[in-house]
Structure formats: structure tokens, C-alpha cells
Write an enzyme that holds these catalytic residues in place. Sequence first.
Site, PDB file in Angstrom:
ATOM      1  N   ASN A  52     -19.589 101.248  15.807  1.00  0.00           N
ATOM      2  CA  ASN A  52     -18.326 101.678  14.070  1.00  0.00           C
ATOM      3  C   ASN A  52     -17.261 101.488  14.730  1.00  0.00           C
ATOM      4  O   ASN A  52     -16.891 100.744  14.189  1.00  0.00           O
ATOM      5  CB  ASN A  52     -18.399 103.692  15.010  1.00  0.00           C
TER       6      ASN A  52
ATOM      7  N   HIS B 213     -30.574  82.929  40.999  1.00  0.00           N
ATOM      8  CA  HIS B 213     -31.935  82.293  41.505  1.00  0.00           C
ATOM      9  C   HIS B 213     -32.365  83.145  42.582  1.00  0.00           C
ATOM     10  O   HIS B 213     -33.772  83.467  42.437  1.00  0.00           O
ATOM     11  CB  HIS B 213     -31.383  81.705  42.598  1.00  0.00           C
TER      12      HIS B 213
ATOM     13  N   GLU C 123     -31.664  78.102  35.928  1.00  0.00           N
ATOM     14  CA  GLU C 123     -30.887  77.357  37.045  1.00  0.00           C
ATOM     15  C   GLU C 123     -30.617  76.416  36.988  1.00  0.00           C
ATOM     16  O   GLU C 123     -29.839  75.821  37.241  1.00  0.00           O
ATOM     17  CB  GLU C 123     -32.621  77.664  38.374  1.00  0.00           C
TER      18      GLU C 123
END
Lengths: 693, 153
Positions: free
Chosen positions: A428, A46, A68
Site C-alpha cells: 500500500n 555454492h 555460480e
Amino acid sequence: MELSQYLSMFIDESKEHLQSLNENLLSLESSPQDISIVHNIFRSAHTLKGMSATMGFEDIAALTHEMENVLDLVRNSKIEMNPFIFDCIFKSLDSLESMVEDIIQGGTGKADVSPIVVSLRSIVTGEYKTAVVPAAVTAVKEPTKGIEVDEFQFSILQQSIDSGFLVFYVEVTVNENCVLKAARAYMVFDALERMGEIVKATPSVQEIEQEKFDRSFSLYFISKVDQGTLEKEILNVSEIQSAIIITVDTESLDELSRPRTEVEAARQEIAAAVAAAVVPVQTPTIEVAAPKVEAAAAVVAKPAAGGAPVASRTIRVDIERLDALMNLFSELLIDRVRLEQLATEVKRNDLTETVEHMSRVSSDLQNIVLKLRMVPVDSVFNRFPRMIRDLAKSLDKKVDLVITGAETELDRTVIDEIGDPLVHLLRNAVDHGIESISDRLAAGKSEQGTIQLRAFHSGNHVFIEIEEDGKGIYRDKVLKTALKNGLVTAEQAAKLSDIEVYNLLFASGFSTAEKISDISGRGVGLDVVKTKIQMLGGHVQVDSRPGLGSKFSVQLPLTLSIISAMLVRLGSEKYAIPLSSIVETSAIQKKQIRNIHGNKMVDYRNSVIPLVSLSTLFSVPDFNEDLEDETEIVVVRKGDKQVALMVDEFIGQQEIVLKTLGKYLSGLFAISGATILGDGQVALIIDPNALIK
Amino acid sequence: MGEEKKVIVFALGTEEYGVEVEKVRTIERMQPMTRVPKAPEFIKGVINLRGVVIPIIDLRSRFGLDELPTTDATRIIIVSAGDFEVGLIVDSANDVIDLDTDNIDNPPEIVGGIKAKYLDGIARVGEQRLLVLLNLEQVLDRNELQQLERVED
């Protein structure tokens, strides 16, 4: 209104919000029932929406708005989170990130987000919930959608409610074809002000007067009149299409300002949003430091945030100003050393006392200056959980990332640089360290692999370790590749210790191997990692237990600018040796020096260590220890190896300011930099690591 | 008339040289310097120039000329070219002149023992005076520095 000056603040804040969105979403994924996390996510989204709308980045605002809508359904328990929704929201976050990135690069933050919007909407409308109409949803949460207020305004509203006034949230929309919007707005304001007091309006009154609003504006209003009267008065003004009036009570006000009372982080969000919203009455005193917010957000991520409203009073400072402060301070340090020298020469009590006092003050000052530049490693670590999640998902592995010591602090300059090497090592670890689920089960391990990411202080260094319980590194495979690439000869290979073999992974010839998979892919670009870390004055080591996992250990200096060093003399020349690598200093007799295979060695604490003649190595013109019966030595170490350096005389321990020798002199043998002494002379800093084979 | 070019004039032996004024930060008197071990012969050391450590090159030595003892006229010209900021020790430096770029010719193969690649050209000043324009980028080329280092090893 000029918004560009708020752009950097907007960028910082939105990055923080995106980060906290990512974090919260991840923790929601592990505990999907925790609605409080959804609340946190909603709040961040928001605020982000509000900020970007204010700054005119409509696409960001629009996408966040769609997000939202979904989140709102979740937090009202209308729908439940599921993998599809998670992926959608993660995808939205990625788009938002790239839009913000675009803004950072100087773009407009525009992007085509229609596919994501479609899927977000499909979540809201059809597949998951049928009963809820989006419009109704937005209506329900209208009050919170309103406008954020700062602490001061909040307390006014709160007090008004407490003392029996009515507080309204008013949203006025003018007719579409209204000609004089500003004038109508003025009339509304005028009418309202006769009945009570307007606390805050969005857009601001100034903006409204300049007609800088679309068709509607909203405000908080304190009054004694009832809602009906209020509505009538507003609608009395002509060309007003509608007026939504909502009575704000303590509860809804609380919801608006929950951050303030509940979690510090969210208070800052609001404060930040208000700052970004550029309300003229707002003085710019509410800037907050990035790491603090993130740290607080991390706390929020845990269930039962529990409060602890430690008011963090911080300001955001341009790193360049800190650098300038640092440079000035180094000048001061140089003068301090000079003064100390003068005081010893002049031998006047009051002068000595004053200088000693100044020394103490400047040491304290130095500590503070250094601390100013310290940032928790969390600001780097916080992006890793998301990265590991995505990586594990795409490789179809199960990986748990456990972070410890995220509060460990490092110099900002180091923080800025260390991210990439760590990303590399972590990738990795997931890619090549942790086995696939089936392999893990076959090896009798749990199907979920664990990566430990640790940070901790030790002496003048910070260690960052990445340890996984994957398949480990096999000596033979590494050696095979190393032999093939000509990094070692067969003869050398046989003599190497396991650790030395593993460290071959960092050799620059290693990554060019054609069939990387031969050695489980390790070594891919590890030379780059090593170079980067060494550039920062650090080291990286790898240890492994075949079949059980590997550990990459990165050692970094706390700061890059001031170090403690031992100053030594070699004839007329002075050199500095970093204290961090000195084991001890002592003196040896000539007869203690032994010759072994033509190398000078000396007995030192029950072992025989090599003696290095600095005067020969550096071709010092006017000193040679061969002429002395007793020689001072400095024992330095690198890992578990030790070497004694012969010097003419110890000058003493000193804080020195590191200066580079410039690019022209880069790559000098055994010299890592220079410093300026109290008398203005330059002394070179010896790099003991280069002297130990 | 070609473009005007402002250069700082300095002397090395019997020749006069010029470097563009934009590349010169300051001109300093000789001062004590700290020797840098294992550096190429022509790097005389480093100095502290108001808080910044700067390497100093003896230009005579760099060009393979005989080195001379320091005199009152000896100067260090602090120049910046590319990424580098270095000081050049020269016999003397005391003039700034404007050059007409029309009066600049290509450098001959060799000038007083200096290879042509270190030079940008030869400028005629007035009737008699010739000015050798230095190509700083070439003089400060790191690759060559590394080659020199290798020879020393």
C-alpha cells in the site's frame, strides 16, 4: 540412504540461503564494487548447490551451478555487475524459490529453467566477456568446489599442514564403462590408506561402497608422499579414467573454511551443508536456529564484516514441542497459584517459604519458556527489501526502505501471522503512498521516496510502524468515499477527528468502493489487515499529514499465552482484567458519582470519565454497586480514552494463562477469553476495549 | 442387515436419544460452571475440563423444554462436532447400544417438541424401545446461535 528425514532441514536451510542471497544481492546492487558481497553470494549459492545435489534435487543444483558460473566471473573481476546480470540472478532466485516451494508442497522441485539458464550462459560466454572460457573458470576454482568439512575435520587438516604433512584434494573419476565401480573405489581407498589418511570423502565411504556415486568421488587426504607418487598409485588401479590431485595449502584451506574464522554465518552454512550432506560420522549436533543465521547474514551484508566470531550455540526445536512445554507450564502455573492459596490458609512458615521459593523459580522458568518462543521480527522483515525493490521497479518509482529495530523479538505464533498484514501495508505504501518520480519532483520532494519500517518494544507490546513520506491521506476524499458507502452520515462526518476519519480506511465497507483511485487507493483490503491484527490481539492505527506522508502503526502483544491481569470479584463471580489496559485502581464514594445526560460519570484526575457498571452489563445475579456507599473502580484505557469499571472487590494481580472459549462461543460481548484459577474454576477475561466507545 | 452403528443413549424427559459414539469424548457428572454473560440462555456456562475451557449447553433449554433441577443422574456429555467441542447437559446417560442402520427411519416432523431438523432419524431397538438420533451439527449450528442472539438483543 534415507534422505526424507533431512528434508525439513534441507528446506529450512535452502530458504535461509535464498534469503541471504536475496539480501546480499540487494546490498550488492547498492554498492556494486564490493567484491566481499559477491563472495558471500557465491558461498551461499555454492552451499545451496551442494545441498540440493545431495538431496537429489538436480534442477536446483543445475540452476545454481549456472548462477555460480556467472558469480565466479564477477568475483574474479572478469566481468562487472550490471542491471541485466542483476535481473538475471534475481530471476534465478525466484525460480529457485518456487522450486523449493514446490518441494515444500511435496513436489519434486523440478522446473523448466531453460530460459534463465540460456541468459545466464550468455552472460558467461558472449556478451560480457570474451576471453574467459567457462571450463577454465571451473578449473580455477576447483579446490573450493571440493567438499566442505566440519570444524573438527578442518582442524585436522589445518594441524596436518602446520606439522608439515601434505594435504591433497583428490578427485577420482572411473571409466565410463567400469563394471565394478565400488570395487575400483575400494582399491583406490585401499591404496591411499597405505600412504596416509583419508579425512573425508564425498560421497561418503558407505555410499561409495554401495555404489551410490556417479562416476567420480572426491576426498581429502593427508600424507607424506608427494603428488606424483600419489597420482601414480591411484592411476595404477585399473579402470580409473583420471585423478585430479590438488595440494591444499593453508591459504586454500582457509578459503574453504573462511566462514569459521571470519563470519559465523558462513560457518553455519558449511555446518548445515555438512549436516545436509549426511555424513555418517557426523553427529547431528550442528543444527542452528534460523533467526541467528539470518541475523548473522545481515551483518555480512554490511561491508567490513569485521569478525566478532560469537559462537552461537543453538539448536533447532520443533515449535510443537515448545507448545507442549508451554501447555505443561501453564498447568504448573495453575498449581502454583493453588499452592499459594493453600499456604495462606494453612499458615505454616516452612510451607509458606517453600511456596515462595517455588514461586520465584517458576517466574524465572516462565520467563525462560516465554523467551524460547521469541523470534526477532527480522525473520519477517528480511523479505521486504526485495519486495519493495521489485514493486518500486515495476511501478517506476524510487523507494528506499529503511528498517530499524529488526532485532525486536516477538512470540513465534505472532511472527507467523504478522507477515501478510505487513506485506499488505507495505505494498500500500509503495503503491499508493509514495508518488511517482515526476509528482514528487513537482511537489518539491526528492525523487526517491522513503519508507521507514520500525519495530520496537513498549511495555507489554511490540509496535511496528510503517511510515512513508508520500502524498498522505486527504480527509475529504476519505469522507467522500465513506459517505458514498454509507459508513458515516453527513452529520457524523462533520464531527469526526482527522484520525477517526483515517481509521475509516479500515472499515469493511470501504474496500468495496468501486473507484478506489478516488482516495488514492487506500483502503484496499485494509479491513482484512485490521481483522488479522485484531485476531492476534493487536490494534492498527493510521495517522497522516496530507502532502507529507502517512504512518501506519501496528500494536501487537508480546505473547499470546500468558498475561498479567487483575482479578476482581463481582458477587460470587470472578473476572480478570488485563493489566496492560489498566491505568489504576481506586475507590469512590457514592456521592462522587454524577449523572450527566442519564450517564454515570465520575471526576477522575481533573477530568470527568464515564462509569461503567459491570454488574448491570453482565447481569451479575448477586451484586449491585448501587447498594454500596463506597465502590471500587478500575480505570481502564483505550488510546487516550478512559473509563472506570465498578467492581465489588479486588482479588489481586496474577499471571494468568489465556485459554480460548472455543469457536462455539466466539464473538462474545466484552469477553476476550478465559483462564483457569487456582481452585480449578474458570474466570472470564474482560476485554476493556469493547467497553470503551 | 445394514451396517452397525454404536450410539450413546441418553434421556431427556420421557424420550431416549442417541448420539454416535465417535462424537462423544467423555461423559461427566455435573460440576460447578462459570456463567458467561450475554450468551444465549441455553448456554449454562463454561467448565474446566482438564485444562480446556468448554462451553456447556443445557439441551432441554436448547430444545425449548422446561428446565429441571440437577439430580444425581444428570450428566454432561462432552461431544465434538465439526469445529466445536461442547458439553450437553442431559437428564441421564447410561447406555451404549449397537444399532442396525436398517432399523433407522426418517424422523417424523416433531418429537416431544423438537424440530425434525435436529434429528437424524428414529431407530427401533428391540420390540418396544424407540431411540431418537440427534443431528449434532444442526444442534450446534452457529448461524442459528447468532439468530438467537439477535432475537435477544
